[in-house]
Scaffold this motif. Structure first.
Motif, mmCIF file in Angstrom:
data_model
loop_
_atom_site.group_PDB
_atom_site.id
_atom_site.type_symbol
_atom_site.label_atom_id
_atom_site.label_comp_id
_atom_site.label_asym_id
_atom_site.label_seq_id
_atom_site.Cartn_x
_atom_site.Cartn_y
_atom_site.Cartn_z
ATOM 1 N N GLN A 72 24.907 -19.959 22.639
ATOM 2 C CA GLN A 72 25.190 -21.389 22.610
ATOM 3 C C GLN A 72 25.848 -21.749 21.280
ATOM 4 O O GLN A 72 25.363 -21.345 20.230
ATOM 5 C CB GLN A 72 23.900 -22.194 22.785
ATOM 6 C CG GLN A 72 23.964 -23.233 23.883
ATOM 7 C CD GLN A 72 22.743 -24.150 23.904
ATOM 8 O OE1 GLN A 72 22.544 -24.961 22.983
ATOM 9 N NE2 GLN A 72 21.939 -24.038 24.924
ATOM 10 N N HIS A 74 27.483 -25.272 20.544
ATOM 11 C CA HIS A 74 27.294 -26.670 20.150
ATOM 12 C C HIS A 74 27.451 -27.532 21.394
ATOM 13 O O HIS A 74 28.137 -27.142 22.342
ATOM 14 C CB HIS A 74 28.372 -27.046 19.125
ATOM 15 C CG HIS A 74 28.125 -28.337 18.404
ATOM 16 N ND1 HIS A 74 27.253 -28.437 17.344
ATOM 17 C CD2 HIS A 74 28.620 -29.580 18.602
ATOM 18 C CE1 HIS A 74 27.243 -29.701 16.914
ATOM 19 N NE2 HIS A 74 28.063 -30.401 17.667
ATOM 20 N N ARG A 143 30.912 -12.402 8.094
ATOM 21 C CA ARG A 143 30.617 -12.300 6.668
ATOM 22 C C ARG A 143 29.127 -12.115 6.383
ATOM 23 O O ARG A 143 28.740 -11.863 5.252
ATOM 24 C CB ARG A 143 31.142 -13.534 5.926
ATOM 25 C CG ARG A 143 32.683 -13.544 5.836
ATOM 26 C CD ARG A 143 33.189 -14.784 5.116
ATOM 27 N NE ARG A 143 32.521 -14.942 3.852
ATOM 28 C CZ ARG A 143 31.913 -16.054 3.448
ATOM 29 N NH1 ARG A 143 31.895 -17.124 4.216
ATOM 30 N NH2 ARG A 143 31.322 -16.111 2.284
ATOM 31 N N HIS A 144 28.293 -12.277 7.405
ATOM 32 C CA HIS A 144 26.850 -12.236 7.164
ATOM 33 C C HIS A 144 26.062 -11.281 8.045
ATOM 34 O O HIS A 144 24.868 -11.127 7.872
ATOM 35 C CB HIS A 144 26.265 -13.645 7.301
ATOM 36 C CG HIS A 144 26.783 -14.582 6.265
ATOM 37 N ND1 HIS A 144 26.322 -14.576 4.972
ATOM 38 C CD2 HIS A 144 27.749 -15.520 6.313
ATOM 39 C CE1 HIS A 144 26.978 -15.474 4.272
ATOM 40 N NE2 HIS A 144 27.855 -16.062 5.055
ATOM 41 N N GLU A 218 19.208 -8.219 11.220
ATOM 42 C CA GLU A 218 17.986 -9.007 11.033
ATOM 43 C C GLU A 218 18.026 -9.744 9.688
ATOM 44 O O GLU A 218 17.756 -10.931 9.607
ATOM 45 C CB GLU A 218 16.785 -8.054 11.087
ATOM 46 C CG GLU A 218 15.420 -8.663 10.803
ATOM 47 C CD GLU A 218 14.962 -9.559 11.939
ATOM 48 O OE1 GLU A 218 14.116 -10.423 11.688
ATOM 49 O OE2 GLU A 218 15.473 -9.401 13.081
ATOM 50 N N GLN A 219 18.394 -8.991 8.652
ATOM 51 C CA GLN A 219 18.253 -9.498 7.288
ATOM 52 C C GLN A 219 19.471 -10.291 6.813
ATOM 53 O O GLN A 219 19.323 -11.213 6.012
ATOM 54 C CB GLN A 219 18.034 -8.286 6.379
ATOM 55 C CG GLN A 219 17.822 -8.593 4.932
ATOM 56 C CD GLN A 219 17.576 -7.303 4.167
ATOM 57 O OE1 GLN A 219 18.474 -6.685 3.608
ATOM 58 N NE2 GLN A 219 16.326 -6.894 4.161
ATOM 59 N N GLY A 220 20.636 -9.927 7.320
ATOM 60 C CA GLY A 220 21.856 -10.591 6.884
ATOM 61 C C GLY A 220 22.367 -10.027 5.567
ATOM 62 O O GLY A 220 21.659 -9.305 4.871
ATOM 63 N N PHE A 221 23.605 -10.309 5.244
ATOM 64 C CA PHE A 221 24.196 -9.907 3.972
ATOM 65 C C PHE A 221 25.332 -10.855 3.648
ATOM 66 O O PHE A 221 25.660 -11.748 4.438
ATOM 67 C CB PHE A 221 24.676 -8.453 4.004
ATOM 68 C CG PHE A 221 25.680 -8.146 5.082
ATOM 69 C CD1 PHE A 221 26.991 -8.607 5.006
ATOM 70 C CD2 PHE A 221 25.313 -7.392 6.186
ATOM 71 C CE1 PHE A 221 27.920 -8.316 5.996
ATOM 72 C CE2 PHE A 221 26.246 -7.092 7.188
ATOM 73 C CZ PHE A 221 27.540 -7.557 7.088
ATOM 74 N N VAL A 222 25.927 -10.654 2.497
ATOM 75 C CA VAL A 222 27.101 -11.450 2.148
ATOM 76 C C VAL A 222 28.258 -10.503 1.913
ATOM 77 O O VAL A 222 28.221 -9.653 1.033
ATOM 78 C CB VAL A 222 26.868 -12.296 0.881
ATOM 79 C CG1 VAL A 222 28.132 -13.063 0.529
ATOM 80 C CG2 VAL A 222 25.712 -13.247 1.088
ATOM 81 N N GLU A 224 31.785 -10.546 0.721
ATOM 82 C CA GLU A 224 32.743 -11.451 0.055
ATOM 83 C C GLU A 224 34.176 -11.051 0.374
ATOM 84 O O GLU A 224 34.500 -9.879 0.345
ATOM 85 C CB GLU A 224 32.521 -11.417 -1.453
ATOM 86 C CG GLU A 224 31.239 -12.122 -1.872
ATOM 87 C CD GLU A 224 30.949 -11.905 -3.349
ATOM 88 O OE1 GLU A 224 31.902 -11.901 -4.145
ATOM 89 O OE2 GLU A 224 29.764 -11.734 -3.685
#
Lengths: 225, 225
Positions: A72, A74, A143-144, A218-222, A224
């Protein structure tokens, strides 16, 4: 307070990766006032189905695309988003390999077609706005979270992975930088195999480390750019 | 395909921080079949308002809370989510300082109350599920974006910031670890001022670096717990 009834639709933004190009699945209206206009594949919500069920049904009926996980995005409710009556729409999105899906014409004689996401013809209603919001969400996601597991072959080159990021982010990435960041995440495992069937110097093949892939999801990251 | 009409509501999950405790705003139904039951503040969507306008209107009418930014959470459409007719609801959420909002009784004689998010009485319909999903979203947010700008005083201690994280994540954090991670982000600026009015050793006061705060909000980060 009154409890008025509302017209509700679902609309799908299906992104497709096609050899380093990011496309979106569109359908052409064959009848009615909007005949000849392109749109995101959508339809009315029926009384006995959930929004998720409606989104999957619509996608299959209109384009032949099935068995994909729709998220989903929005719910859009601007009063003037539809030129006729007031219609609220719940948008879904997904990212798939476009070559993994055979398109077929829907029951409403709608022609289905993948178009480059940056070269869509003017879509009907607020569908261009919905597409923009889905694209922003996809760019944020890449990106994440790890991406590519269902989009690349099991073994792939670093350049193929970079093309995937570039297609979504719509930007050229610096090759050494991209490789350094990717390797630092421990997400990739070298297979000791090389690309075959290329006339130039064959590149090393990698695969995803499933455990790290799931942990990073699960944790995500950045990442750049 | 038919274009049936649907009953639509909005429901708000308003999280409130109250001295290190995470609460949620609930209302008590005063009349009808659900009399005496607690619920998230919600109401029917009217024909001439957007979902966002409805969410703000409902919140003000039912609880007196106003001028807060409500973010769309998810649209819930399970066929059996309401025991009577089929009703689809669009949920919104926000995080505010609960002491900054004076609650008032709504026009439907609904009593409004902040309750600890982990000690809610059984909420009506699927409101507990909606709350759980909002809570998961909030926990994800706090691990990936700066938080606290509208929730803490302009100058605050590191312990106050830690209490905020602990309330949302529902876990005790290790003090040296928390401080090390926070300082590493360059998000905090030491003010050279100390807490006043405490009988124990006064702690140093910090403020957010607005530029870094905004950059990190844009870019995201991973706060491991």
């Amino acid at each position: 307070m009154d409890s008025p009834r509302h017209a509700l639709t679902v609309d799908n933004v299906i992104f497709g990766l096609d050899d380093g190009e990011l496309k979106v699945l569109t359908v052409k209206y064959g009848e009615g006032k909007s005949s000849g206009r392109w749109a995101l594949p959508g339809d009315w919500l029926q009384s006995q189905e959930t929004l998720e069920q409606a989104a999957s049904r619509v996608l299959l009926d209109r384009t032949g695309v099935k068995d994909i996980y729709l998220e989903q995005l929005h719910t859009f409710s601007a009063l003037d988003r539809h030129p006729g009556e007031r219609i609220i729409t719940v948008a879904f999105y997904a990212l798939v390999r476009s070559d993994a899906h055979v398109l077929s014409e829907g029951h409403d004689n709608m022609e289905a077609r993948w178009v480059n996401v940056r070269e869509t013809p003017g879509l009907i209603y607020d569908h261009s706005e919905i597409l923009d919001i889905a694209l922003a969400r996809l760019k944020h996601k890449v990106r994440h979270e790890p991406i590519g597991f269902n989009l690349l072959p099991e073994k792939f080159t670093l350049l193929e992975l970079q093309r995937l990021y570039e297609a979504i982010l719509d930007t050229k990435l610096d090759k050494p930088n991209f490789r350094r960041k990717m390797m630092k995440m421990n997400l990739l495992v070298s297979t000791d195999e090389k690309q075959s069937g290329v006339s130039y110097r064959a590149a090393n093949l990698y695969r995803f480390d499933r455990k790290v892939y799931n942990e990073l999801t699960e944790q995500g990251f950045v990442f750049e750019v």
